[in-house]
Design a protein around this motif. Structure first.
Motif, PDB file in Angstrom:
ATOM      1  N   GLN A 158       0.863  -1.187   0.000  1.00 21.44           N
ATOM      2  CA  GLN A 158       0.000   0.000   0.000  1.00 21.44           C
ATOM      3  C   GLN A 158       0.908   1.248   0.000  1.00 21.44           C
ATOM      4  O   GLN A 158       1.327   1.720   1.049  1.00 21.44           O
ATOM      5  N   PRO A 163      -4.250   9.967  -5.139  1.00 24.83           N
ATOM      6  CA  PRO A 163      -4.577   9.892  -6.566  1.00 24.83           C
ATOM      7  C   PRO A 163      -4.872  11.249  -7.181  1.00 24.83           C
ATOM      8  O   PRO A 163      -4.713  11.429  -8.382  1.00 24.83           O
ATOM      9  N   LYS A 166      -1.216  12.574  -7.759  1.00 25.08           N
ATOM     10  CA  LYS A 166      -0.220  11.600  -8.214  1.00 25.08           C
ATOM     11  C   LYS A 166       0.660  12.131  -9.331  1.00 25.08           C
ATOM     12  O   LYS A 166       1.887  12.002  -9.298  1.00 25.08           O
ATOM     13  N   PRO A 197      -0.800  -2.125  -6.241  1.00 23.45           N
ATOM     14  CA  PRO A 197      -2.175  -1.674  -6.511  1.00 23.45           C
ATOM     15  C   PRO A 197      -2.425  -1.201  -7.940  1.00 23.45           C
ATOM     16  O   PRO A 197      -1.542  -1.206  -8.797  1.00 23.45           O
ATOM     17  N   GLU A 198      -3.650  -0.829  -8.157  1.00 27.26           N
ATOM     18  CA  GLU A 198      -4.118  -0.286  -9.439  1.00 27.26           C
ATOM     19  C   GLU A 198      -3.225   0.872  -9.889  1.00 27.26           C
ATOM     20  O   GLU A 198      -2.886   1.741  -9.102  1.00 27.26           O
ATOM     21  N   THR A 199      -2.833   0.859 -11.175  1.00 23.20           N
ATOM     22  CA  THR A 199      -2.005   1.900 -11.818  1.00 23.20           C
ATOM     23  C   THR A 199      -0.662   2.118 -11.125  1.00 23.20           C
ATOM     24  O   THR A 199      -0.055   3.170 -11.249  1.00 23.20           O
ATOM     25  N   CYS A 334     -10.028  -2.929  -8.993  1.00 19.96           N
ATOM     26  CA  CYS A 334     -10.955  -1.963  -8.414  1.00 19.96           C
ATOM     27  C   CYS A 334     -12.330  -2.602  -8.156  1.00 19.96           C
ATOM     28  O   CYS A 334     -12.432  -3.647  -7.549  1.00 19.96           O
ATOM     29  N   THR A 358      -6.584  -2.059  -6.258  1.00 17.63           N
ATOM     30  CA  THR A 358      -7.540  -0.954  -6.263  1.00 17.63           C
ATOM     31  C   THR A 358      -6.893   0.353  -5.858  1.00 17.63           C
ATOM     32  O   THR A 358      -5.726   0.396  -5.436  1.00 17.63           O
ATOM     33  N   ASN A 359      -7.642   1.411  -6.012  1.00 23.44           N
ATOM     34  CA  ASN A 359      -7.199   2.747  -5.634  1.00 23.44           C
ATOM     35  C   ASN A 359      -8.394   3.421  -4.975  1.00 23.44           C
ATOM     36  O   ASN A 359      -9.202   4.056  -5.635  1.00 23.44           O
ATOM     37  N   ASN A 392      -3.885   1.241  -3.245  1.00 25.80           N
ATOM     38  CA  ASN A 392      -2.940   2.361  -3.223  1.00 25.80           C
ATOM     39  C   ASN A 392      -3.164   3.189  -1.960  1.00 25.80           C
ATOM     40  O   ASN A 392      -2.255   3.423  -1.165  1.00 25.80           O
ATOM     41  N   THR A 393      -4.380   3.636  -1.800  1.00 23.10           N
ATOM     42  CA  THR A 393      -4.857   4.191  -0.532  1.00 23.10           C
ATOM     43  C   THR A 393      -6.106   3.403  -0.181  1.00 23.10           C
ATOM     44  O   THR A 393      -6.651   2.697  -1.004  1.00 23.10           O
TER      45      THR A 393
END
Length: 462
Positions: A158, A163, A166, A197-199, A334, A358-359, A392-393
């Motif tokens: 994490q 985002p 970012k 995580p995502e991206t 996600c 996910t984000n 991510n968060t």
């Protein structure tokens, strides 16, 4: 390289579900009212349940899909009571809620109006039976379930990158080094999966999937994995593909080529093999234009404002990604994790555990991030698979095959955690057969519609 709709269009589309959901709910009740005028109360209640489940299924299936609000999701924080979701999925919870509530209503209504259409003792007995037996069965399942022993060491990371900022304050290279640093802080020599995580993997303008091996980021990841035997990185990635012609409906012109942008996941190992999965359940208005084919005539308008009716490209079905050791993982991205039937398709194709990338920073510190985490518990129960969740968060963590959150991170802190999970090759009844309750309910909807229309015809000709 990503496709964005104009802000005013995105806002308009984002508001549609908030208006449509109450409208669809009201439609279900209106249809029940029409049926009740023509049929007895038992048939009418069966019709009401069918109409409601039909509404929930619609909200899972169309271009404005948002199955977040399915009633059966409400037991996510009481997963000990719904272990039988491994047979029914969340629609079993919806059916349970409606059945108990209708019986309670009928009991109260008859008592209030001194009506004895049905025996109050019988109704009371049914309320107790239908409430208690599923709970008792579930608690027995929960206390006796044993996971097949097939261990694998997994790390989830994490990074906690805002985002909204970012692309303004952290370079992709710095983001990658942060991911590696966090991974190494908890890794063990036998760690098989590092889930980001995502991206998480990005580059200014996106990453060309065909040429990713030539990117410094790829070389850095392979170098990092050199320390771990059978190590794999499963990560979200912002990617794109170039075509010579308009290969897909979402491809758009870029010079003499066409380009498709993706919200993807990729599996990287020590070999030169690369695997991708492109997010399929795209967010309406943000990642795709709902009903794009119908609204295709508006394409020039959207292009004039800098947007596209196509949005992101996507895969048409779930794709399992495999490690060199043969371990299959479901790379859900996600809010794909709230589709029970979709996640079960990964498992049918060989996924031995479920990864959620996910984000959740878009939710900020609201209940949204907690609900998203809790819904993953239901996917674990439905398929009897561990869930490794990298946000991510938001909240990252591990969920076992009974739906217990074994470990989790705190909100809004950089973290990495490691867990030995059990892989599983066995399939549950739900994994094999899916949402049978939905198909029964859809048949009920058709029957109820027929009764309503038939009654109207009879009235016209009498």
């Amino acid at each position: 390289m990503h496709a964005y709709l104009p802000a005013w269009v995105s806002l308009l589309i984002a508001l549609i579900p908030f208006g449509l959901a109450p409208l669809l709910m009201a439609t279900a009740f209106r249809l029940y009212y029409e049926l009740r005028k023509r049929q007895n109360i038992l048939i009418s209640f069966l019709g009401l349940i069918s109409f409601w489940i039909g509404y929930e299924y619609l909200h899972q299936s169309w271009d404005l899909a948002f199955p977040w609000m399915t009633l059966g999701n409400g037991f996510a924080n009481f997963h000990q009571l719904v272990q039988w979701y491994s047979y029914t999925g969340v629609y079993g919870g919806t059916l349970w809620i409606w059945t108990v509530n209708i019986l309670v209503f009928l009991f109260y209504w008859q008592k209030k109006h001194q009506i004895q259409a049905y025996s109050q003792k019988l109704i009371g007995l049914l309320i107790a039976t239908i409430t208690i037996i599923p709970i008792a069965v579930s608690l027995v399942q929960y206390s006796t379930y044993e996971e097949p022993a097939n261990p694998s060491q997994v790390v989830v990371v994490q990074p906690n990158i805002d985002p909204y900022g970012k692309y303004g304050y952290i370079a992709p290279e710095e983001q990658l080094e942060n991911l590696i640093r966090l991974s190494e802080s908890v890794a063990q020599p036998n760690t098989e999966f590092f889930i980001w995580p995502e991206t998480a993997i990005s580059s200014r303008g996106g990453i060309n999937e065909e040429d990713f091996r030539q990117y410094p980021a790829y070389e850095r990841i392979v170098s990092f994995l050199g320390k771990y035997f059978n190590g794999n990185v499963l990560s979200g990635i912002e990617s794109y593909a170039l075509y010579d012609d308009k290969k897909t409906p979402t491809a758009r012109p870029l010079g003499d080529k066409y380009v498709d942008s993706f919200n993807s996941s990729t599996l990287i190992d020590g070999s030169s093999k690369l695997q991708y999965y492109h997010k399929s359940k795209l967010v309406p208005g943000v990642e795709q234009m709902p009903f794009g084919k119908i609204l295709a005539f508006m394409t020039p308008l959207f292009e004039h404002f800098g947007g596209t009716t196509g949005g992101y490209g996507k895969d048409t079905e779930p794709r399992v990604l495999y490690a060199q050791s043969g371990i299959g993982v479901a790379p859900t991205i996600c809010y794909e994790s709230i589709w029970g039937n979709y996640v079960s398709e990964y498992v049918k194709k060989g996924a031995q555990f479920i990864a959620v990338m996910t984000n959740d920073g878009w939710w900020k510190d609201t209940s949204g991030k907690d609900q998203h985490m809790a819904y993953a518990k239901l996917r674990a129960i439905e398929n009897r698979r561990w869930v490794a969740r990298s946000a991510n968060t938001g909240i990252s963590g591990f969920i076992n095959q009974r739906g217990d959150v074994v470990q989790h991170t705190a909100w809004w802190v950089p973290a990495a955690i490691s867990q030995e999970i059990n892989l599983n090759d066995e399939r549950t009844f739900y994994t094999e057969h899916g949402d049978i309750i939905v198909f029964i309910a859809l048949a009920g909807c058709l029957a109820a519609f027929f009764l309503i229309i038939l009654s109207k015809f009879k009235k016209m000709f009498n």
